[in-house]
Design an enzyme around this catalytic site. Structure first.
Site, PDB file in Angstrom:
ATOM      1  N   HIS A  86       0.774  -1.193   0.033  1.00 55.93           N
ATOM      2  CA  HIS A  86      -0.060  -0.125  -0.079  1.00 55.93           C
ATOM      3  C   HIS A  86       0.796   1.267  -0.036  1.00 55.93           C
ATOM      4  O   HIS A  86       2.067   1.033   0.313  1.00 55.93           O
ATOM      5  CB  HIS A  86      -0.790  -0.021   1.070  1.00 55.93           C
ATOM      6  CG  HIS A  86      -2.046  -0.940   1.043  1.00 55.93           C
ATOM      7  ND1 HIS A  86      -2.014  -2.264   1.371  1.00 55.93           N
ATOM      8  CD2 HIS A  86      -3.263  -0.702   0.769  1.00 55.93           C
ATOM      9  CE1 HIS A  86      -3.255  -2.851   1.260  1.00 55.93           C
ATOM     10  NE2 HIS A  86      -3.889  -1.960   0.817  1.00 55.93           N
ATOM     11  N   LYS A  97      -0.773   5.145   4.764  1.00 48.35           N
ATOM     12  CA  LYS A  97      -1.667   4.008   5.493  1.00 48.35           C
ATOM     13  C   LYS A  97      -1.218   3.908   6.848  1.00 48.35           C
ATOM     14  O   LYS A  97      -0.161   3.710   7.196  1.00 48.35           O
ATOM     15  CB  LYS A  97      -1.692   2.623   4.844  1.00 48.35           C
ATOM     16  CG  LYS A  97      -2.707   1.597   5.184  1.00 48.35           C
ATOM     17  CD  LYS A  97      -2.947   0.419   4.417  1.00 48.35           C
ATOM     18  CE  LYS A  97      -3.702  -0.621   4.566  1.00 48.35           C
ATOM     19  NZ  LYS A  97      -4.978   0.007   5.120  1.00 48.35           N
TER      20      LYS A  97
END
Lengths: 235, 235, 235, 235
Positions: free
Chosen positions: D121, D125
């Site tokens: 990701h 995050k």
């Protein structure tokens, strides 16, 4: 694109945007504002005049275009010959990832028996193979020719129908078109018992900005004409 | 292959090799040894006779071949009709990874706008696309037809020369041949904003053994003819 | 390994194996046979004596070891100081793919905001991260420090339990252990809107042979000590 | 999200948006407009009341939430018990790619010795591992427990420091955080001589729309409560 470039330059350490010049605006605004470096992302046609104007006024130029043939290159060199110390960078691609992928792939291809390219794009793209894949294949072909490496081995005797892709010299390119993709390329290199894969995924034009900023930072230190951002990298 | 199968069966829980029959040996040895299941990795020609002999003697059979056409299948079914409770598994591929890749790809392809296949093999392979890629494309084409999904979108207007690969119905296959590779396949599925990729890497024929053992374990519980190992999996 | 090296050298253009010396054999055989280059794939302990013997007799040496600390390196340099024109190559890795992956990853990491390493091996491997991953991370950390690039951005506030992997300076390494794998590594580099991935798949020790042959070919042209095969590549 | 859903429904064959209800609007507008299916992408708190209102008025509901615990599920079932023939779909994920990745990974994991997850990701995050990775690992752990498959083999004796990732039961998750990435996950499955990799790349929330449209199309044909979009797929 112009706006993104201005934002990127503003955000970079030690740089300032002193003039924003649109198509049709008078480029003298750059001189009056005291610009040291000009960035041009217009068209091959207007870029040439802009470069000549900048060079004539002692302004270094960073130009994004893949459309300059030998004639235009010669005119840029003539302008530079008359303005010692001025630098011009012309680059077809400002994505550091794409530039490094091409450079590494060409270098590595001299040391591997086999090489093929897979380029993968969204299905609205009109041309196959992509310009980047063709350029990569050309660089690989030159690197292998210089190193005396022959064509990739291929025993294929029975083959299917025509489909998307192409070839540059002996370098095969596969062109995937798939909804959900943006712009991606993989160069696969193989020798006995091992493979090396170099992959670039480009999701957003914002990826060009670090390359543009690097060009602006380095161009004054490279007087004369430079074609290709890779020459400003410490590789 | 025969030796690897015997070793794998010997190593499996609750199984024992009671007879090893080579080409030219009398298959009665299997009956005399009390075999419950026979494994046949011979040729399409000799396999048919072996299956008929086994079924006639109440022995279940696990057969590895991709060369059975409708005539041979009909003869196997005739033999089974006369021997209630006997099971025969005929499978073109015992690699669980390959079987699952094909099954998942076919299922998923009903839900994505785009699909393409890249198969990658060593450069001594004679045929392109690979048999597995053709079979995968066929299964995908059937799945998409049943779901009413049209061809993958493709705006390509300008395309390069012919190169390795092929097409089954509307499913494009790219065939990479590269020293250092063994046998690999990727199925790429794409919809707006996302892609799903299913990749199988096969490095060694030893990968067939878990599938063969699974076939031996399950065949008695599946009377009649089963074509394809996927029917013995809980999916 | 010795046998594979001899076969590879025999098969290479313009090379010939003139002596094969096993552990315990007298190295004088190399001198008597008129060897120009010696290849040593023994142990760190016996390699040092072999190098000193070769250098003293004017024989260039190609040595495969990762176990030479500063003391041994100093002794090799002392031997070379007394034998002008003799070359010694000491390399921890002869896989061209691995050497290029490490070199490219270190170079590229100076131009990207983020970098992480995923190394993937068979599950019988005792150590994690792998030696290659640790070396790659070290080279990346040095390259980024030299370029003034800070640590990769990471907003993680809530994290899970400990699992396989490690860190060198700020470079995160993930260690996958999976049946079916051999030896693989991916270096992921990322900037805004793009990623560059460099992956090496090593399936067979035969992949070391082109690197060994390259070392044998080049070592005489590089007098003195060279550590790392990358210095013999035209990059 | 609401606007994207309305656009997707309008664009779908045989569907029409008859009411658009924002937070704070009176849900009676749906009844008055003659809605057959309601789509709710609000919050776990307001969703429950909306579902009860819809079910009470004979309107099927498609709800996007991962925040429904046993209490809320029980209340939905109570409402449905009083309204025969009404269907409710509650799904934590409407991406067909993510749903299929999880389903296929769980199914396949029963047939492979090893399994690990890599989720990748953007670096902003906050949590690691991702919710999707934890859910995938949970489904894999359940599938392997049901099939009697033990933990993935792992001989690691010497391991590095703590770094990003986690474990669910015996399933290892590696969490990569890299600028340029969006949301991606790979499930690696391995047996002797082969690996199967299932990868999902999610670039845009627009990828949820085909799943929402599928839910709207299918929910009336599935009376009662369904949790998870996978139950509406023909797998």
């Amino acid at each position: 694109m112009g706006r993104q470039v201005c934002d990127a330059v503003e955000a970079a350490d030690g740089m300032e945007v002193v003039a924003r010049i649109d198509v049709g605006d008078d480029p003298k605004a750059a001189v009056e504002a005291g610009a040291q470096v000009a960035v041009d992302f217009t068209t091959p046609d207007s870029a040439l005049g802009n470069i000549e104007f900048c060079v004539g006024n002692g302004i270094h130029a960073v130009v994004g275009t893949s459309g300059f043939g030998p004639d235009k290159i010669a005119r840029v060199e003539r302008a530079l010959a008359a303005s010692a110390g001025v630098g011009v960078l012309i680059a077809p691609n400002f994505s550091l990832g794409a530039v490094l992928m091409m450079k590494f792939a060409a270098q590595a291809s001299a040391y591997f028996e086999s090489v093929e390219i897979i380029e993968l794009h969204h299905p609205n793209k009109l041309d196959a193979p992509s310009g980047t894949a063709l350029r990569t294949a050309q660089l690989i072909a030159e690197s292998r020719a210089a190193a005396g490496v022959g064509p990739s081995p291929d025993a294929t005797a029975e083959d299917g129908d025509h489909h998307r892709g192409g070839k540059v010299e002996d370098v095969t390119i596969h062109s995937v078109r798939l909804r959900g993709l943006i712009a991606h390329q993989e160069v696969l290199l193989g020798g006995v018992g091992e493979t090396l894969t170099i992959r670039h995924d480009s999701l957003d034009r914002a990826s060009f900005m670090p390359g543009v900023v690097l060009g602006v930072r380095e161009v004054a230190g490279h007087p004369g004409l430079t074609v290709g951002l890779e020459h400003f990298l410490s590789l």
